[in-house]
Design an enzyme around this catalytic site. Structure first.
Site: not given
Ligand code: PNS
Length: 170
Positions: A22, A46, A101, A139
């Protein structure tokens, strides 16, 4: 499409927690745009149970990480709940910057960008390809490694390693 210059961008995410991947995107957006705001989404639902770190903790970790990089004065960090496009309008940003990515990111990001463009045609979606050394960092990988007792200090800033150690009792 608007012909107004993109002078302020939002980098949105859940940042649960912020990683070097990030921060690489933040540094690169800072090179390209005069104003950068990191938008930390509440993302209350989430992963079913919600993020591991509270919204305040996630904001705090980003601020401290930016401080370590001497970027704290140059980049704003702000929490938001609700739609990303509404948050962009609130802060006066004209674009959204995200890192890409692998191809697996692409479909999801394209869908989000299409939806956002439909809701707010004045906002530009801008993608930067992740630097090769951070292509595999996420993450969720950091959380999983930390929960299994692995050292994640090569993936996240010191402030995050410390909070993960406290959280997972390593
Ligand atoms: O880092 P993440 O968790 O993949 O980021 C996802 C995020 C927060 C950018 C995305 O979920 C988002 O934009 N949330 C805000 C709510 C919203 O606007 N949803 C509709 C987008 S089409």
């Amino acid at each position: 499409m608007s012909d107004t210059k993109v002078d302020h961008v939002v980098i949105p995410g859940t940042f649960d927690p912020v990683t070097y991947g990030h921060l690489d995107v933040v540094k690169r957006a800072h090179r390209m745009f005069p104003r950068v705001t990191v938008g930390v989404a509440a993302s209350a639902t989430k992963h079913g149970t919600g993020p591991v770190f509270s919204l305040e903790e996630r904001v705090c970790m980003i601020e401290e990480a930016l401080d370590e990089l001497a970027l704290a004065d140059a980049v704003d960090v702000s929490p938001f709940s609700g739609l990303l496009v509404d948050f962009c309008h609130e802060v006066g940003a004209r674009g959204v910057v995200k890192g890409l990515r692998a191809m697996t990111d692409f479909e999801y990001e394209l869908q989000q960008a299409d939806l956002n463009s439909h809701m707010a045609p004045d906002l530009e979606s801008i993608f930067v390809m992740s630097s090769p050394e951070y292509g595999y960092v996420s993450s969720s990988i950091v959380r999983e490694m930390a929960s299994l007792g692995a050292d994640v200090s090569f993936l996240v800033p010191n402030v995050v390693s410390e909070r993960l150690r406290e959280r997972f009792g390593m």
